[in-house]
Design a protein around this motif. Structure first.
Motif, PDB file in Angstrom:
ATOM      1  N   ARG A   1       0.825  -1.220   0.000  1.00 30.09           N
ATOM      2  CA  ARG A   1       0.000   0.000   0.000  1.00 30.09           C
ATOM      3  C   ARG A   1       0.857   1.267   0.000  1.00 30.09           C
ATOM      4  O   ARG A   1       0.339   2.372   0.040  1.00 30.09           O
ATOM      5  CB  ARG A   1      -0.875   0.042   1.255  1.00 30.09           C
TER       6      ARG A   1
ATOM      7  N   ARG B   1     -11.798   2.346  11.385  1.00 33.86           N
ATOM      8  CA  ARG B   1     -12.063   2.127   9.951  1.00 33.86           C
ATOM      9  C   ARG B   1     -10.772   1.766   9.214  1.00 33.86           C
ATOM     10  O   ARG B   1     -10.762   0.907   8.341  1.00 33.86           O
ATOM     11  CB  ARG B   1     -12.703   3.375   9.336  1.00 33.86           C
ATOM     12  N   ARG B   2      -9.681   2.417   9.586  1.00 31.27           N
ATOM     13  CA  ARG B   2      -8.418   2.112   8.904  1.00 31.27           C
ATOM     14  C   ARG B   2      -7.978   0.675   9.213  1.00 31.27           C
ATOM     15  O   ARG B   2      -7.577  -0.072   8.322  1.00 31.27           O
ATOM     16  CB  ARG B   2      -7.316   3.088   9.333  1.00 31.27           C
TER      17      ARG B   2
ATOM     18  N   SER C   1      -9.966  -1.838   7.434  1.00 38.43           N
ATOM     19  CA  SER C   1      -9.599  -1.975   6.015  1.00 38.43           C
ATOM     20  C   SER C   1      -8.350  -2.844   5.868  1.00 38.43           C
ATOM     21  O   SER C   1      -8.191  -3.549   4.874  1.00 38.43           O
ATOM     22  CB  SER C   1      -9.403  -0.605   5.366  1.00 38.43           C
TER      23      SER C   1
ATOM     24  N   LEU D   1      -9.634  -6.528   6.541  1.00 35.20           N
ATOM     25  CA  LEU D   1     -10.517  -7.060   5.495  1.00 35.20           C
ATOM     26  C   LEU D   1      -9.880  -7.029   4.115  1.00 35.20           C
ATOM     27  O   LEU D   1     -10.510  -7.424   3.126  1.00 35.20           O
ATOM     28  CB  LEU D   1     -11.822  -6.236   5.471  1.00 35.20           C
ATOM     29  N   ASP D   2      -8.638  -6.578   4.021  1.00 37.19           N
ATOM     30  CA  ASP D   2      -7.997  -6.462   2.704  1.00 37.19           C
ATOM     31  C   ASP D   2      -7.954  -7.839   2.028  1.00 37.19           C
ATOM     32  O   ASP D   2      -7.460  -8.808   2.621  1.00 37.19           O
ATOM     33  CB  ASP D   2      -6.576  -5.904   2.881  1.00 37.19           C
TER      34      ASP D   2
ATOM     35  N   ARG E   1     -18.943  -5.630   9.624  1.00 33.32           N
ATOM     36  CA  ARG E   1     -19.547  -4.884   8.504  1.00 33.32           C
ATOM     37  C   ARG E   1     -20.739  -4.066   8.983  1.00 33.32           C
ATOM     38  O   ARG E   1     -20.993  -2.973   8.474  1.00 33.32           O
ATOM     39  CB  ARG E   1     -19.909  -5.843   7.370  1.00 33.32           C
TER      40      ARG E   1
ATOM     41  N   LEU F   1     -19.272  -0.946  10.468  1.00 35.00           N
ATOM     42  CA  LEU F   1     -18.736  -0.028   9.459  1.00 35.00           C
ATOM     43  C   LEU F   1     -19.853   0.702   8.719  1.00 35.00           C
ATOM     44  O   LEU F   1     -19.665   1.812   8.220  1.00 35.00           O
ATOM     45  CB  LEU F   1     -17.855  -0.802   8.463  1.00 35.00           C
TER      46      LEU F   1
END
Ligand SMILES: Cc1cc2nc3c(=O)[nH]c(=O)nc-3n(C[C@H](O)[C@H](O)[C@H](O)COP(=O)(O)OP(=O)(O)OC[C@H]3O[C@@H](n4cnc5c(N)ncnc54)[C@H](O)[C@@H]3O)c2cc1C
Length: 583
Positions: A180, A415-416, A419, A422-423, A484, A487
């Motif tokens: 990333r 949230r970060r 992510s 869940l990547d 989920r 989120l």
């Protein structure tokens, strides 16, 4: 006689990280007599149990005999049920020689230079990065990195895990972050920017824990005739005469014993230090009056300014073949430091630890956790005695996320980290992803013992073979939240944050240093309590703010510097103090 030659010059109360440093450093001068009194059991290189000696801390964490059993804290600032009292949960504080360093997670980092410059800006004169760096160097023996920023021959080993030992889950996470565009930080204790890094630990050349008891109270130090170490004895309260502290009353099998000393240095940690001062009559007058303690000196700041790193976790079920199965090795190998970008907050204010396993048992081996915390936090709480009795533990209220900057960054940070978890790049190494609740039930199952080993072994087999039912089992027995759903719903996320928020055992700040004209300050910058002759603080309570670090190394540094400040003072004992011998 307790210490050869008479009255101790220094009575150190509490033999944790800071108390051991002070005892060892002060007795380097043969004419200085020190008595160190520790509430918990003794600990030496030879006598330490395997769970403490191990380079994997996950069993020591939960071994009840090394803790103040029954200590509770309120973490969040918002009731989880409207109009109901905020619930309290267990909060671990060490009760053993070596203190936190004898049972902690062994992560050994320093924080950012700006942390220490901020201490000076807040009134802790002389505490800044330039003045603390020599002590960070003095305390350590860095086994991997050399140069101007590092020490090579100090008592505490600093080491980093070999990347070849990373399990698939940790390797996958690191590689995904690098893909990333997150930079690599080569040296967590020397490069202060954002990035992904190997953790620094206080694990020795022999892959063992390096506690303050072992590193500082070596057999050679303990043979010094000017040092006496007494363990298994708790200090009930400080003694005073017309506002001057003259020693302490220590619990004994045949009743309390009074020990006089020229100076008393309290090192009971950021929870028990303010509690000891308060029940001795040094604290906010309204609290003392309310709890029936005669006020010796009204000091508003004692017990205030309690700081911690607000934290929570997102866990993953790790697929077989990608797990950390070597139980001798540390379960945290990689950290990810990042900047929130929130206005008014410094860079590198956020932190995510990649836990390759979540506990010592078989279910813990199946679960990896991304542990997020706010490294530069602003919420403050308090410690307050509820009773004058020495065996009653204080009320601890962190009020985490009460500062809007902390709440906002925890929302964004969640949230970060979600992510990351869940990547799709991690699909091959992990299956289900779920937000963690560090509940008392989780704590209970994490206590080392045969029954917990048995039941988690059975449940682990079930989870491995549960297929599509695994998600439901995790929600039913481990953590009830759906990531989920959180989120997708801001209100549900906030409710979860307030319920799940915990600390990382980095409590500091409850007797903070500052100028004499600052009503919130308790001590001067050498640890001496303003307006109270004979009394000094030497532990993590002194920190004006919590650094962007796990707090053990900053506490070692702080105690090293306080010891030097003490040694530079003159040594003229007031006459007339008497001591009794201890049975
Ligand atoms: C479970 C846990 C995990 C942690 N993980 C990490 C980590 O991985 N990395 C890191 O950097 N930091 C970690 N920390 C924090 C770190 O260990 C502390 O910041 C550090 O130990 C603070 O040192 P201190 O000297 O202020 O207090 P402590 O080390 O807590 O020492 C206080 C001592 O005083 C004694 N005492 C208390 N009251 C009395 C009394 N009335 N009479 C006599 N003795 C008394 C206690 O028994 C204790 O030994 C962790 C802490 C805990 C509890």
């Amino acid at each position: 006689m307790l210490v050869q030659g008479g009255l101790p010059d220094y009575l150190i109360v509490g033999g944790g990280t800071s108390g051991c440093v002070l005892a060892a450093r002060l007795t380097e001068s043969p004419d200085v007599r020190v008595l160190l009194v520790e509430a918990g059991p003794d600990l030496t290189e030879e006598s330490q149990p395997a769970d403490i000696r191990s380079g994997n801390p996950s069993r020591a964490f939960f071994t009840r005999e090394f803790f103040f059993d029954g200590l509770m804290a309120r973490f969040g600032a918002v009731p989880t049920v409207p109009d109901a009292p905020r619930p309290a949960a267990k909060y671990e504080q060490a009760r053993v020689l070596g203190g936190g360093s004898a049972i902690n997670g062994m992560l050994g980092n320093r924080g950012a230079p700006a942390d220490y410059d901020e201490w000076e800006a807040l009134g802790a004169e002389g505490w800044n990065w330039a003045s603390t760096l020599p002590y960070f160097r003095k305390l350590e023996r860095d086994l991997d990195v050399s140069g101007d920023l590092h020490g090579a021959d100090g008592p505490v080993p600093i080491s980093r895990p070999d990347p070849a030992t990373f399990c698939g889950f940790v390797r996958g996470t690191r590689d995904m972050l690098l893909a990333r565009g997150v930079p690599t930080v080569e040296d967590q204790n020397g490069d202060w920017g954002d990035g992904v890094m190997r953790v620094t630990t206080t694990i020795s050349e022999r892959a063992e824990r390096a506690s303050a008891a072992v590193c500082y109270l070596t057999p050679e130090v303990r043979r010094r005739p000017n040092l006496v170490v007494v363990t298994g004895r708790s200090v009930n309260r400080l003694m005073q005469d017309a506002g001057t502290v003259t020693g302490a009353e220590i619990a004994g099998p045949d009743g309390p014993v009074r020990i006089a000393a020229r100076e008393t240095i309290v090192c009971c940690g950021a929870i028990n230090t303010p509690a000891l001062l308060q029940r001795s009559g040094f604290g906010p007058a309204d609290l003392l009056t309310r709890t029936g303690v005669p006020v010796v000196r009204d000091i508003a700041g004692v017990g205030q300014n309690l700081q911690e790193h607000p934290a929570l976790g997102i866990s993953c079920f790790i697929r077989p073949g990608n797990r950390h199965s070597d139980s001798r090795r540390h379960h945290t190998q990689v950290h990810y430091r990042f900047s929130s970008g929130l206005e008014g907050c410094p860079e590198t204010d956020m932190h995510m630890a990649v836990l390759a396993r979540s506990a010592w048992h078989d279910v813990g081996e199946q679960l990896g956790t991304y542990y997020l915390w706010i490294n530069k936090s602003y919420s403050t709480g308090h410690v307050a005695i509820a009773s004058p009795e020495a065996d009653k533990l204080p009320d601890v209220d962190f009020r985490l996320l009460s500062d809007q900057r902390d709440l906002q960054r925890m929302r964004d940070g969640f949230r970060r980290v979600a992510s990351v978890a869940l990547d799709p790049a991690l699909d091959a190494v992990r299956a289900e992803v779920f937000p963690t609740i560090f509940s008392d039930r989780v704590r209970q199952v994490s206590r080392p013992g045969q029954w917990n080993a048995f039941q988690t072994a059975v449940f682990a087999r079930v989870l491995d073979f549960a297929g599509f039912a695994r998600g439901a089992l995790i929600r039913r027995f481990i953590a009830p939240y759906d990531i989920r759903e959180l989120l997708a719903d801001d209100a549900a996320l906030d409710a979860y944050l307030h319920k799940a928020i915990v600390g990382v055992w980095h409590c500091v700040g409850t007797c903070r240093m500052g100028r004499a004209d600052d009503p919130a300050a308790v001590t001067a910058s050498d640890g001496r309590v303003h307006g109270v002759p004979g009394l000094r603080i030497g532990d993590a309570s002194l920190m004006p703010t919590v650094p962007c670090a796990n707090t053990n190394i900053p506490t070692f540094m702080l105690a090293e510097r306080i010891a030097d400040l003490i040694r530079s003072e003159s040594r003229a004992a007031p006459a007339g103090l008497q001591q009794e011998t201890m049975p």
